[in-house]
Design a protein around this motif. Structure first.
Motif, PDB file in Angstrom:
ATOM      1  N   GLN A 131       0.830  -1.201   0.000  1.00 33.02           N
ATOM      2  CA  GLN A 131       0.000   0.000   0.000  1.00 33.02           C
ATOM      3  C   GLN A 131       0.869   1.257   0.000  1.00 33.02           C
ATOM      4  O   GLN A 131       0.603   2.215  -0.737  1.00 33.02           O
ATOM      5  CB  GLN A 131      -0.915  -0.008   1.223  1.00 33.02           C
ATOM      6  N   THR A 132       1.913   1.247   0.796  1.00 40.30           N
ATOM      7  CA  THR A 132       2.812   2.398   0.853  1.00 40.30           C
ATOM      8  C   THR A 132       3.575   2.558  -0.456  1.00 40.30           C
ATOM      9  O   THR A 132       3.888   3.683  -0.873  1.00 40.30           O
ATOM     10  CB  THR A 132       3.789   2.243   2.031  1.00 40.30           C
ATOM     11  N   ALA A 133       3.854   1.451  -1.129  1.00 40.16           N
ATOM     12  CA  ALA A 133       4.525   1.526  -2.427  1.00 40.16           C
ATOM     13  C   ALA A 133       3.640   2.209  -3.466  1.00 40.16           C
ATOM     14  O   ALA A 133       4.134   2.958  -4.317  1.00 40.16           O
ATOM     15  CB  ALA A 133       4.913   0.128  -2.903  1.00 40.16           C
ATOM     16  N   VAL A 134       2.329   1.959  -3.410  1.00 38.30           N
ATOM     17  CA  VAL A 134       1.411   2.652  -4.321  1.00 38.30           C
ATOM     18  C   VAL A 134       1.505   4.158  -4.092  1.00 38.30           C
ATOM     19  O   VAL A 134       1.607   4.950  -5.041  1.00 38.30           O
ATOM     20  CB  VAL A 134      -0.038   2.166  -4.120  1.00 38.30           C
ATOM     21  N   GLU A 135       1.506   4.563  -2.825  1.00 36.91           N
ATOM     22  CA  GLU A 135       1.596   5.989  -2.501  1.00 36.91           C
ATOM     23  C   GLU A 135       2.968   6.560  -2.871  1.00 36.91           C
ATOM     24  O   GLU A 135       3.085   7.746  -3.175  1.00 36.91           O
ATOM     25  CB  GLU A 135       1.319   6.188  -1.012  1.00 36.91           C
ATOM     26  N   PHE A 136       3.992   5.733  -2.832  1.00 31.75           N
ATOM     27  CA  PHE A 136       5.333   6.166  -3.215  1.00 31.75           C
ATOM     28  C   PHE A 136       5.408   6.406  -4.723  1.00 31.75           C
ATOM     29  O   PHE A 136       6.013   7.382  -5.179  1.00 31.75           O
ATOM     30  CB  PHE A 136       6.342   5.095  -2.795  1.00 31.75           C
ATOM     31  N   LEU A 137       4.779   5.537  -5.496  1.00 31.10           N
ATOM     32  CA  LEU A 137       4.843   5.633  -6.953  1.00 31.10           C
ATOM     33  C   LEU A 137       3.937   6.728  -7.503  1.00 31.10           C
ATOM     34  O   LEU A 137       4.266   7.365  -8.507  1.00 31.10           O
ATOM     35  CB  LEU A 137       4.449   4.290  -7.576  1.00 31.10           C
ATOM     36  N   ILE A 138       2.792   6.925  -6.859  1.00 29.48           N
ATOM     37  CA  ILE A 138       1.833   7.943  -7.303  1.00 29.48           C
ATOM     38  C   ILE A 138       1.904   9.100  -6.314  1.00 29.48           C
ATOM     39  O   ILE A 138       1.459   8.974  -5.172  1.00 29.48           O
ATOM     40  CB  ILE A 138       0.405   7.369  -7.364  1.00 29.48           C
ATOM     41  N   THR A 139       2.462  10.206  -6.724  1.00 31.87           N
ATOM     42  CA  THR A 139       2.730  11.286  -5.775  1.00 31.87           C
ATOM     43  C   THR A 139       1.494  12.116  -5.443  1.00 31.87           C
ATOM     44  O   THR A 139       1.517  12.900  -4.496  1.00 31.87           O
ATOM     45  CB  THR A 139       3.833  12.208  -6.319  1.00 31.87           C
ATOM     46  N   GLN A 140       0.405  11.965  -6.210  1.00 26.97           N
ATOM     47  CA  GLN A 140      -0.823  12.667  -5.851  1.00 26.97           C
ATOM     48  C   GLN A 140      -1.384  12.111  -4.541  1.00 26.97           C
ATOM     49  O   GLN A 140      -1.123  10.964  -4.177  1.00 26.97           O
ATOM     50  CB  GLN A 140      -1.882  12.520  -6.956  1.00 26.97           C
ATOM     51  N   HIS A 141      -2.159  12.944  -3.851  1.00 24.88           N
ATOM     52  CA  HIS A 141      -2.782  12.480  -2.608  1.00 24.88           C
ATOM     53  C   HIS A 141      -3.777  11.366  -2.924  1.00 24.88           C
ATOM     54  O   HIS A 141      -4.602  11.482  -3.834  1.00 24.88           O
ATOM     55  CB  HIS A 141      -3.513  13.627  -1.910  1.00 24.88           C
ATOM     56  N   LEU A 142      -3.693  10.279  -2.173  1.00 28.87           N
ATOM     57  CA  LEU A 142      -4.550   9.124  -2.399  1.00 28.87           C
ATOM     58  C   LEU A 142      -5.389   8.838  -1.159  1.00 28.87           C
ATOM     59  O   LEU A 142      -4.897   8.921  -0.034  1.00 28.87           O
ATOM     60  CB  LEU A 142      -3.705   7.885  -2.737  1.00 28.87           C
ATOM     61  N   LYS A 143      -6.629   8.484  -1.382  1.00 24.14           N
ATOM     62  CA  LYS A 143      -7.517   8.086  -0.292  1.00 24.14           C
ATOM     63  C   LYS A 143      -7.357   6.591  -0.067  1.00 24.14           C
ATOM     64  O   LYS A 143      -7.535   5.792  -0.989  1.00 24.14           O
ATOM     65  CB  LYS A 143      -8.969   8.423  -0.641  1.00 24.14           C
ATOM     66  N   THR A 144      -7.008   6.209   1.160  1.00 28.86           N
ATOM     67  CA  THR A 144      -6.759   4.802   1.457  1.00 28.86           C
ATOM     68  C   THR A 144      -7.636   4.336   2.619  1.00 28.86           C
ATOM     69  O   THR A 144      -8.121   5.138   3.420  1.00 28.86           O
ATOM     70  CB  THR A 144      -5.283   4.560   1.827  1.00 28.86           C
ATOM     71  N   SER A 145      -7.820   3.036   2.703  1.00 29.67           N
ATOM     72  CA  SER A 145      -8.533   2.432   3.827  1.00 29.67           C
ATOM     73  C   SER A 145      -7.949   1.053   4.072  1.00 29.67           C
ATOM     74  O   SER A 145      -7.327   0.460   3.185  1.00 29.67           O
ATOM     75  CB  SER A 145     -10.035   2.332   3.544  1.00 29.67           C
ATOM     76  N   THR A 146      -8.142   0.553   5.293  1.00 29.49           N
ATOM     77  CA  THR A 146      -7.602  -0.755   5.645  1.00 29.49           C
ATOM     78  C   THR A 146      -8.684  -1.631   6.253  1.00 29.49           C
ATOM     79  O   THR A 146      -9.695  -1.150   6.764  1.00 29.49           O
ATOM     80  CB  THR A 146      -6.430  -0.629   6.638  1.00 29.49           C
ATOM     81  N   GLY A 147      -8.459  -2.924   6.195  1.00 33.65           N
ATOM     82  CA  GLY A 147      -9.386  -3.900   6.737  1.00 33.65           C
ATOM     83  C   GLY A 147      -8.696  -4.747   7.782  1.00 33.65           C
ATOM     84  O   GLY A 147      -7.706  -4.305   8.370  1.00 33.65           O
ATOM     85  N   PRO A 148      -9.192  -5.958   7.985  1.00 31.84           N
ATOM     86  CA  PRO A 148     -10.274  -6.601   7.234  1.00 31.84           C
ATOM     87  C   PRO A 148     -11.639  -6.109   7.696  1.00 31.84           C
ATOM     88  O   PRO A 148     -11.749  -5.453   8.726  1.00 31.84           O
ATOM     89  CB  PRO A 148     -10.079  -8.083   7.571  1.00 31.84           C
ATOM     90  N   GLY A 149     -12.657  -6.442   6.919  1.00 31.81           N
ATOM     91  CA  GLY A 149     -13.998  -6.052   7.298  1.00 31.81           C
ATOM     92  C   GLY A 149     -14.968  -6.195   6.149  1.00 31.81           C
ATOM     93  O   GLY A 149     -14.580  -6.442   4.996  1.00 31.81           O
ATOM     94  N   PRO A 150     -16.261  -6.024   6.434  1.00 36.43           N
ATOM     95  CA  PRO A 150     -17.294  -6.230   5.410  1.00 36.43           C
ATOM     96  C   PRO A 150     -17.244  -5.223   4.267  1.00 36.43           C
ATOM     97  O   PRO A 150     -17.661  -5.539   3.152  1.00 36.43           O
ATOM     98  CB  PRO A 150     -18.602  -6.113   6.201  1.00 36.43           C
ATOM     99  N   LEU A 151     -16.746  -4.009   4.510  1.00 33.93           N
ATOM    100  CA  LEU A 151     -16.733  -3.008   3.447  1.00 33.93           C
ATOM    101  C   LEU A 151     -15.793  -3.406   2.313  1.00 33.93           C
ATOM    102  O   LEU A 151     -16.147  -3.290   1.132  1.00 33.93           O
ATOM    103  CB  LEU A 151     -16.335  -1.642   4.018  1.00 33.93           C
ATOM    104  N   LEU A 152     -14.600  -3.878   2.661  1.00 35.61           N
ATOM    105  CA  LEU A 152     -13.669  -4.291   1.610  1.00 35.61           C
ATOM    106  C   LEU A 152     -14.147  -5.570   0.928  1.00 35.61           C
ATOM    107  O   LEU A 152     -13.967  -5.738  -0.284  1.00 35.61           O
ATOM    108  CB  LEU A 152     -12.267  -4.491   2.190  1.00 35.61           C
ATOM    109  N   ARG A 153     -14.753  -6.476   1.691  1.00 33.59           N
ATOM    110  CA  ARG A 153     -15.289  -7.690   1.054  1.00 33.59           C
ATOM    111  C   ARG A 153     -16.406  -7.333   0.087  1.00 33.59           C
ATOM    112  O   ARG A 153     -16.516  -7.909  -1.002  1.00 33.59           O
ATOM    113  CB  ARG A 153     -15.799  -8.669   2.115  1.00 33.59           C
ATOM    114  N   ALA A 154     -17.252  -6.370   0.471  1.00 34.97           N
ATOM    115  CA  ALA A 154     -18.336  -5.952  -0.418  1.00 34.97           C
ATOM    116  C   ALA A 154     -17.790  -5.268  -1.664  1.00 34.97           C
ATOM    117  O   ALA A 154     -18.322  -5.442  -2.766  1.00 34.97           O
ATOM    118  CB  ALA A 154     -19.284  -5.016   0.328  1.00 34.97           C
TER     119      ALA A 154
END
Length: 315
Positions: A131-154
């Motif tokens: 996840q941090t590598a994605v933010e490292f490669l894309i310098t624009q501000h990114l909205k992130t979230s973490t799980g586990p939980g029903p929202l990511l499964r959905a």
């Protein structure tokens, strides 16, 4: 169903998962395990990459759910019509969003087979580094979230990993969605950062062992003792992140995420600057009422002096 990968998306996938070399055994024998820019505990590589394309589409990709094949570099589109028959009602769970979201999952068995009861922090570790590598490669501000939980499964439209039968009925291995990164419409991959990440390599244990004759860094002594990994004594610099051993489970989970995210940032920034090479350390026992959830052992990159050597020269 395989689909063509848009160039912008290909640059992101390659930046995360494609490197030219292969891992070596301690005796130098080349294995069949390909090296990857994002590190993984024990080279287990349990992380899988999914893409949920919203109603706006993405560079010619239609809305829907996709899976990136790490081994072959292919993008596969999930066929919604086939899934309800095997207990995957993804139509009912289809997300109502215009944006595209990258979802990172783990196949828990890949790490559990090696680390057993110690595997769960490593699932978080590997996803946090990705996840941090994605933010490292894309310098624009990114909205992130973490799980586990029903929202990511959905978001992915998948059953719980603990409910193995729906997965097995499709010839699949259960996965746990652990993180999501929403991609803004104008995102791009920074070429210099992608090159730096592609060339990142954790120093071999032998490099640390060759440096153990120097005065050890104080934190290296503690980490080596608590982890039973003597090679850490050769580190030029050691960073640690800890949490009270008796903290509530929710606080411990948050601390594990935070530690690995910060360590990943330090690791990647050191690679980009050309100053530091880092090797992540896990499997550290609690001591003195605190648990070091993660540590980073660092050696100077080529052309930079050892810190301890410089200190002794000035003494």
């Amino acid at each position: 169903m395989p689909v063509a990968i848009p160039e912008r998306l290909r640059s992101l996938f390659d930046g995360l998962w494609r490197s030219p070399g292969y891992h070596h055994l301690p005796d130098g024998t080349v294995t069949s395990i390909r090296q990857r820019p994002v590190p993984s505990a024990g080279a287990a590589y349990p992380v899988h990459t999914h893409l949920v394309v919203g109603s706006a589409g993405l560079d010619g990709l239609d809305p829907g759910r996709y899976l990136y094949d790490h081994e072959n570099g292919h993008l596969l589109r999930r066929v919604a019509a086939r899934e309800p028959a095997t207990g995957w009602d993804i139509e009912r769970a289809r997300p109502a969003t215009a944006q595209t979201t990258l979802v990172l999952t783990v196949q828990p068995g890949r790490s559990f087979g090696r680390y057993r009861h110690r595997a769960w922090p490593l699932w978080i570790a590997d996803v946090a580094y990705a996840q941090t590598a994605v933010e490292f490669l894309i310098t624009q501000h990114l909205k992130t979230s973490t799980g586990p939980g029903p929202l990511l499964r959905a978001l992915l439209g998948v059953p719980r990993a603990a409910c193995a039968q729906p997965w097995l009925s499709r010839g699949l291995v259960p996965e746990i969605p652990l993180a999501a990164v929403e991609l803004p419409p104008s995102w791009t991959v920074d070429a210099d950062r992608s090159h730096a990440l592609a060339t990142r390599r954790s120093p071999a244990l032998s490099e640390f062992e060759q440096a153990t004759g120097r005065r050890p860094e104080p934190r290296a002594v503690e980490v080596a003792r608590l982890s039973g990994q003597g090679w850490v004594l050769g580190a030029d610099r050691v960073e640690t992140w800890s949490v009270p051993a008796q903290a509530p489970a929710q606080d411990i989970a948050g601390a594990v995420w935070q530690a690995h995210r910060r360590a990943a940032s330090l690791c990647y920034d050191g690679t980009l600057s050309g100053r530091w090479r880092s090797r992540p350390i896990s499997g550290i026992a609690a001591g003195h009422g605190r648990w070091i959830t993660h540590a980073l052992a660092m050696l100077p990159a080529s052309g930079h002096r050892h810190t301890n050597d410089a200190q002794e020269a000035c003494a």
